[in-house]
Design a protein around this motif. Structure first.
Motif, PDB file in Angstrom:
ATOM      1  N   VAL A 114       0.833  -1.202   0.000  1.00 18.75           N
ATOM      2  CA  VAL A 114       0.000   0.000   0.000  1.00 18.75           C
ATOM      3  C   VAL A 114       0.869   1.254   0.000  1.00 18.75           C
ATOM      4  CG1 VAL A 114      -1.716   1.332   1.315  1.00 18.75           C
ATOM      5  CG2 VAL A 114      -1.940  -1.169   1.113  1.00 18.75           C
ATOM      6  N   GLY A 115       1.820   1.331   0.918  1.00 18.49           N
ATOM      7  CA  GLY A 115       2.684   2.506   1.019  1.00 18.49           C
ATOM      8  C   GLY A 115       3.511   2.731  -0.238  1.00 18.49           C
ATOM      9  N   ARG A 116       4.070   1.660  -0.779  1.00 21.74           N
ATOM     10  CA  ARG A 116       4.858   1.778  -2.016  1.00 21.74           C
ATOM     11  C   ARG A 116       3.993   2.251  -3.182  1.00 21.74           C
ATOM     12  NH1 ARG A 116       9.743   0.533  -2.688  1.00 21.74           N
ATOM     13  NH2 ARG A 116      10.961  -0.484  -1.110  1.00 21.74           N
ATOM     14  N   MET A 117       2.765   1.784  -3.222  1.00 19.81           N
ATOM     15  CA  MET A 117       1.859   2.208  -4.287  1.00 19.81           C
ATOM     16  C   MET A 117       1.612   3.718  -4.195  1.00 19.81           C
ATOM     17  SD  MET A 117      -1.913   0.749  -5.158  1.00 19.81           S
ATOM     18  CE  MET A 117      -2.287   0.476  -6.873  1.00 19.81           C
ATOM     19  N   ILE A 118       1.339   4.199  -2.984  1.00 14.04           N
ATOM     20  CA  ILE A 118       1.111   5.628  -2.786  1.00 14.04           C
ATOM     21  C   ILE A 118       2.358   6.425  -3.169  1.00 14.04           C
ATOM     22  CG2 ILE A 118       0.662   7.441  -1.080  1.00 14.04           C
ATOM     23  CD1 ILE A 118      -1.017   5.280   0.454  1.00 14.04           C
ATOM     24  N   LEU A 119       3.515   5.986  -2.723  1.00 13.18           N
ATOM     25  CA  LEU A 119       4.753   6.698  -3.049  1.00 13.18           C
ATOM     26  C   LEU A 119       4.985   6.762  -4.557  1.00 13.18           C
ATOM     27  CD1 LEU A 119       7.061   5.365  -0.211  1.00 13.18           C
ATOM     28  CD2 LEU A 119       6.219   7.714  -0.484  1.00 13.18           C
ATOM     29  N   GLY A 120       4.709   5.674  -5.255  1.00 12.60           N
ATOM     30  CA  GLY A 120       4.857   5.662  -6.707  1.00 12.60           C
ATOM     31  C   GLY A 120       3.907   6.635  -7.383  1.00 12.60           C
ATOM     32  N   LEU A 121       2.659   6.658  -6.933  1.00 10.62           N
ATOM     33  CA  LEU A 121       1.679   7.595  -7.476  1.00 10.62           C
ATOM     34  C   LEU A 121       2.129   9.038  -7.249  1.00 10.62           C
ATOM     35  CD1 LEU A 121      -1.565   5.819  -6.214  1.00 10.62           C
ATOM     36  CD2 LEU A 121      -0.932   6.137  -8.625  1.00 10.62           C
ATOM     37  N   CYS A 122       2.603   9.321  -6.046  1.00  7.72           N
ATOM     38  CA  CYS A 122       3.055  10.670  -5.706  1.00  7.72           C
ATOM     39  C   CYS A 122       4.268  11.069  -6.547  1.00  7.72           C
ATOM     40  CB  CYS A 122       3.414  10.749  -4.221  1.00  7.72           C
ATOM     41  SG  CYS A 122       2.002  10.589  -3.105  1.00  7.72           S
ATOM     42  N   GLU A 123       5.224  10.181  -6.647  1.00 10.86           N
ATOM     43  CA  GLU A 123       6.448  10.489  -7.375  1.00 10.86           C
ATOM     44  C   GLU A 123       6.155  10.781  -8.850  1.00 10.86           C
ATOM     45  OE1 GLU A 123      11.050   8.998  -7.572  1.00 10.86           O
ATOM     46  OE2 GLU A 123       9.528   7.500  -7.066  1.00 10.86           O
ATOM     47  N   ARG A 124       5.345   9.959  -9.468  1.00  8.57           N
ATOM     48  CA  ARG A 124       5.015  10.162 -10.888  1.00  8.57           C
ATOM     49  C   ARG A 124       4.235  11.457 -11.101  1.00  8.57           C
ATOM     50  NH1 ARG A 124       4.526   4.692 -10.177  1.00  8.57           N
ATOM     51  NH2 ARG A 124       2.253   4.732  -9.985  1.00  8.57           N
ATOM     52  N   ALA A 125       3.274  11.736 -10.224  1.00 12.08           N
ATOM     53  CA  ALA A 125       2.466  12.939 -10.373  1.00 12.08           C
ATOM     54  C   ALA A 125       3.303  14.202 -10.152  1.00 12.08           C
ATOM     55  CB  ALA A 125       1.283  12.908  -9.403  1.00 12.08           C
ATOM     56  N   ALA A 126       4.169  14.187  -9.143  1.00 15.39           N
ATOM     57  CA  ALA A 126       5.028  15.353  -8.884  1.00 15.39           C
ATOM     58  C   ALA A 126       6.001  15.572 -10.044  1.00 15.39           C
ATOM     59  CB  ALA A 126       5.772  15.175  -7.565  1.00 15.39           C
TER      60      ALA A 126
END
Length: 178
Positions: A114-126
């Motif tokens: 879950v945490g890795r998924m959120i971090l990936g989403l954040c990193e790509r969007a930023a």
């Protein structure tokens, strides 16, 4: 178990506040004492500015909430709607790191990506908005995840605004684009 993500809406606020409360109460045990956990509830939490900005995600497993978190193009590093230190000033992607904010995992879904998924989403969007670095304020419970994702410690501080001093760690990482 399959995880899906979606952008949070204002209709999710009640559900997300319950998830945040549960995550703080359960996942900080073993890292903080009871007074520090109570204090954490006063200094952490959901910031609906992220929802309004369209930068906050809900992670679900078979329709059940497994976690939430997001990123921000604004100056606030951490804290919820109730935090007096919120700063909505926009960051400059050319010089400022985007902020990863308000990440919480339901206790029943820890260590399942879950945490890795959120971090990936954040990193790509930023990255899509021109940011080249990420910054966050980690709890002691979250620190191992962030380290494993490539974040490095900048400083350790304590926040006593909620009563008992709560140790937290400012961390940063360069955005990796593929």
């Amino acid at each position: 178990m399959s995880l899906t993500s979606r952008v949070a809406t204002r209709d999710d606020v009640e559900l997300l506040n319950g998830l945040v409360e549960l995550a703080i109460a359960e996942l900080l045990k073993g890292f903080l004492n009871d007074d520090q956990i109570r204090s954490s509830k006063a200094i952490m939490g959901l910031d609906t500015q992220l929802i309004d900005d369209g930068t906050y995600f809900v992670i679900e497993s078979d329709g059940e909430p497994a976690g939430c978190g997001g990123w921000s193009r604004r100056a606030t590093l951490y804290g919820g709607d109730h935090s007096a230190t919120r700063d909505s000033a926009l960051l400059d992607p050319a010089k400022d790191p985007a902020k990863v904010r308000a990440m919480y995992t339901h206790p029943g879904f820890t260590r399942r990506g879950v945490g890795r998924m959120i971090l990936g989403l954040c990193e790509r969007a930023a990255a899509a908005e021109g940011f080249t670095r990420l910054e966050l304020m980690a709890t002691l419970a979250g620190e191992p995840l962030y380290r494993s994702y490539g974040f490095a410690e900048v400083e350790r501080v304590e926040d006593a605004r909620g009563g008992a001093p709560v140790p937290i760690v400012r961390m940063r990482k360069d955005i990796v684009t593929s």
